[in-house]
Design an enzyme around this catalytic site. Structure first.
Site, PDB file in Angstrom:
ATOM      1  N   ILE A 112       2.934   3.280  -5.561  1.00 26.84           N
ATOM      2  CA  ILE A 112       2.479   2.592  -6.775  1.00 26.84           C
ATOM      3  C   ILE A 112       1.205   1.799  -6.496  1.00 26.84           C
ATOM      4  O   ILE A 112       0.256   1.827  -7.278  1.00 26.84           O
ATOM      5  CB  ILE A 112       3.598   1.674  -7.327  1.00 26.84           C
ATOM      6  CG1 ILE A 112       4.768   2.549  -7.788  1.00 26.84           C
ATOM      7  CG2 ILE A 112       3.083   0.789  -8.457  1.00 26.84           C
ATOM      8  CD1 ILE A 112       5.927   1.786  -8.406  1.00 26.84           C
ATOM      9  N   VAL A 156       2.374 -12.178   2.736  1.00 24.34           N
ATOM     10  CA  VAL A 156       2.099 -13.239   1.759  1.00 24.34           C
ATOM     11  C   VAL A 156       3.091 -14.381   1.971  1.00 24.34           C
ATOM     12  O   VAL A 156       4.294 -14.156   2.050  1.00 24.34           O
ATOM     13  CB  VAL A 156       2.229 -12.688   0.313  1.00 24.34           C
ATOM     14  CG1 VAL A 156       2.107 -13.818  -0.697  1.00 24.34           C
ATOM     15  CG2 VAL A 156       1.181 -11.620   0.063  1.00 24.34           C
ATOM     16  N   HIS A 175      -9.692  34.750  -4.727  1.00 24.32           N
ATOM     17  CA  HIS A 175     -10.902  34.105  -4.225  1.00 24.32           C
ATOM     18  C   HIS A 175     -11.904  33.978  -5.366  1.00 24.32           C
ATOM     19  O   HIS A 175     -12.088  34.943  -6.126  1.00 24.32           O
ATOM     20  CB  HIS A 175     -11.524  34.946  -3.106  1.00 24.32           C
ATOM     21  CG  HIS A 175     -12.811  34.366  -2.597  1.00 24.32           C
ATOM     22  ND1 HIS A 175     -12.826  33.244  -1.800  1.00 24.32           N
ATOM     23  CD2 HIS A 175     -14.103  34.717  -2.818  1.00 24.32           C
ATOM     24  CE1 HIS A 175     -14.095  32.955  -1.529  1.00 24.32           C
ATOM     25  NE2 HIS A 175     -14.882  33.826  -2.136  1.00 24.32           N
ATOM     26  N   ARG A 232      11.149  -0.582  -5.296  1.00 19.04           N
ATOM     27  CA  ARG A 232      11.993  -0.704  -6.487  1.00 19.04           C
ATOM     28  C   ARG A 232      13.456  -0.807  -6.066  1.00 19.04           C
ATOM     29  O   ARG A 232      13.824  -0.380  -4.972  1.00 19.04           O
ATOM     30  CB  ARG A 232      11.788   0.510  -7.405  1.00 19.04           C
ATOM     31  CG  ARG A 232      10.368   0.622  -7.927  1.00 19.04           C
ATOM     32  CD  ARG A 232      10.191   1.862  -8.789  1.00 19.04           C
ATOM     33  NE  ARG A 232      10.999   1.834  -9.995  1.00 19.04           N
ATOM     34  CZ  ARG A 232      10.625   1.240 -11.141  1.00 19.04           C
ATOM     35  NH1 ARG A 232       9.455   0.644 -11.223  1.00 19.04           N
ATOM     36  NH2 ARG A 232      11.418   1.249 -12.196  1.00 19.04           N
ATOM     37  N   ALA A 246       0.851  -1.210   0.000  1.00 20.74           N
ATOM     38  CA  ALA A 246       0.000   0.000   0.000  1.00 20.74           C
ATOM     39  C   ALA A 246       0.872   1.240   0.000  1.00 20.74           C
ATOM     40  O   ALA A 246       0.671   2.172   0.782  1.00 20.74           O
ATOM     41  CB  ALA A 246      -0.927  -0.008   1.215  1.00 20.74           C
ATOM     42  N   GLY A 247       1.886   1.250  -0.881  1.00 23.63           N
ATOM     43  CA  GLY A 247       2.745   2.422  -1.036  1.00 23.63           C
ATOM     44  C   GLY A 247       2.248   3.272  -2.196  1.00 23.63           C
ATOM     45  O   GLY A 247       1.071   3.222  -2.573  1.00 23.63           O
TER      46      GLY A 247
END
Ligand code: NAI
Length: 466
Positions: A180, A233, A438, A267, A177-178
């Site tokens: 990528i 996993v 604004h 990576r 859950a990074g």
């Protein structure tokens, strides 16, 4: 003899090459694959193309009706979406090719090996040539880490394979859950996949303040990303049509059958077989050892981008390329590594720079903070983009801005405005005296800065000072 030979034509290498020719140097750039590297061919650009296409679909399905726009019979032409993405990539890579030609940079096709302080061997189709250079810059980038040495296949893919699915997977598992994992998980969830994300750590986006991470997690859960923390996993078995995954969560063994798996667990630098170890030293993770100016232990050999320490980001890589080339030329260019912006291109986007709450506490810095929710921004409300907030931290003594985090509409663009203030050492007091148009979502950065000094107008200030 070249003044500079660059190995790799990604955002590190091609930017260095162009800058070097601006300074009048004779430059060669060696590339074994397509010009533009990971970013243009299989990373930033194609992923943003699919993120934008899938977000348009999400808006049609989930948001337009709130604006009173009824759209019936929405369907997805995945083939067309993919060819649009490929066309964007082609246009940009051709653009870099044209810049190379007009800058008179020699693009040398083949696989390079740095053989000595002044020579690089280039091999193509079995034949080799030796090129000579006064300086060599290594910019060979990075590649995805495999999980438990399991090879990538058509069903177990890395970030590149995840941009090429021919059909929308019914159930997609993302491992990690990074950055990528969240971006690609978002793409496929928006196109209709059921997305489960397994994350080994218990913490979500630990680089952000905990309040910000909790807010983001709530929104991603709402969008259908089912993120399971502390999940390891242990086994993956693949048949022709599905993949069975076994993972441990809170001491329990769980089996899950999915159509596709995206592995996004980080990576690693591309430094294999690139030079002999006595020429250039590597650290224990395979990164090339460099000093703050990207110089290796061998004079005249430099390394930039993902192959060296620091975040694996295209803009960091490009700036290192410019720094090295200018230093070779004799300038005193340096980078401020604490001011590198980070963005996760989900929707809403997540953007941050500088130091977070935890680091401020660890460093025992006397600091003040201000936050502003987009729910209180008139413009965000008008466009229906009220999720998220801006947080800003500054030094209590010097009033200098030390960190900014944004989760919300145009977060990447809003962050950049604060970063200009940080880079120029503008105090929060001075920054908050800048007039913001604004109604814009950027006003939220202004209000967060005002809130830090108990002067916010559109939210209650935590502690009133006159
Ligand atoms: P990452 O480091 O951002 O996230 C990897 C996640 O996988 C971490 O949360 C980690 O705890 C988890 N993980 C590691 N091993 C695991 C396992 N066995 N099982 C489950 N979870 C596991 O790495 P990511 O997302 O692969 O990206 C790599 C780099 O590429 C990033 O650090 C970033 O610098 C760069 N990048 C930047 C982008 C941007 O700027 N928007 C987009 C894509 C990549």
């Amino acid at each position: 003899m070249y003044d500079i030979l660059i190995v790799g034509s990604g955002p590190a290498g091609y930017v260095a090459a162009i800058r070097a020719t601006q300074l009048g140097m004779k430059v060669g750039c060696i590339e074994q694959s397509s010009i533009g590297g990971t970013c243009l061919n299989i990373g930033c650009i194609p992923s943003k193309s699919l993120l934008d296409s899938s977000y348009k679909h999400y808006q049609l399905e989930d948001q337009y009706s709130n604006h009173g726009i009824q759209v019936n019979d929405v369907s997805i032409d995945l083939k067309r979406m993919m060819s649009r993405k490929d066309a964007v990539v082609e246009q940009l890579t051709n653009g870099v090719g044209t810049l190379f030609k007009s800058s008179k940079i020699d693009l040398i096709e083949g696989k390079a090996k740095v053989t000595s302080i002044n020579s690089v061997e280039v091999t193509k189709n079995g034949s080799s040539e030796l090129l000579e250079a006064k300086n060599t810059i290594i910019a060979t980038g990075s590649c995805p880490v495999e999980l438990n040495n399991i090879k990538f296949t058509s069903n177990i893919v890395d970030s590149e394979g995840a941009l090429k699915f021919e059909k929308i997977p019914e159930h997609l598992l993302v491992i990690g859950a990074g950055i990528i994992g969240l971006e690609l998980g978002s793409v496929w969830a928006r196109l209709g996949s059921r997305v489960t994300i397994l994350e080994a750590q218990q913490d979500f986006l630990p680089m952000l303040d905990p309040r910000m991470s909790r807010q983001i997690l709530r929104e991603f859960n709402r969008q259908g990303l089912d993120i399971k923390f502390g999940s390891i996993v242990s086994d993956i078995n693949e048949t022709n049509t599905e993949v069975e995954v076994t993972y441990q969560e809170k001491g329990k063994e769980i089996n899950l059958k999915v159509e596709k798996i995206i592995v996004a667990i980080g990576r690693k630098p591309n430094t294999f077989d690139l030079f002999s170890k006595d020429l250039v030293s590597l650290d224990d993770k395979g990164f090339i050892g460099v000093d703050e100016f990207c110089q290796t232990n061998t004079k005249n050999i430099w390394a930039i981008g993902d192959v060296v320490r620091g975040p694996m980001l295209a803009h960091k890589a490009s700036e290192e390329g410019i720094m090295v080339v200018e230093r070779i030329f004799g300038k005193n260019t340096q980078l401020n590594y604490t001011h590198i912006p980070n963005v996760i291109y989900t929707h809403p986007e997540i953007a941050w720079v500088g130091i977070n709450e935890k680091e401020l506490n660890n460093l025992e810095i006397d600091y003040k903070s201000g936050s502003f929710p987009f729910a209180a921004s008139g413009r965000a409300l008008a466009s229906g983009e009220t999720i998220g907030s801006v947080t800003i931290h500054a030094d209590n003594q010097t009033d200098k801005i030390l960190g900014i985090q944004v989760f919300g509409p145009s977060a990447s663009e809003i962050l950049q405005q604060g970063l200009i203030a940080m880079d120029n050492e503008i105090t929060s007091e001075k920054f908050s005296s800048t007039i913001f148009s604004h109604p814009t979502v950027s006003e939220s950065l202004h209000e967060a800065t005002l809130a830090m000094n108990q002067k916010a107008i559109h939210i209650l200030n935590r502690k009133k000072k006159i």
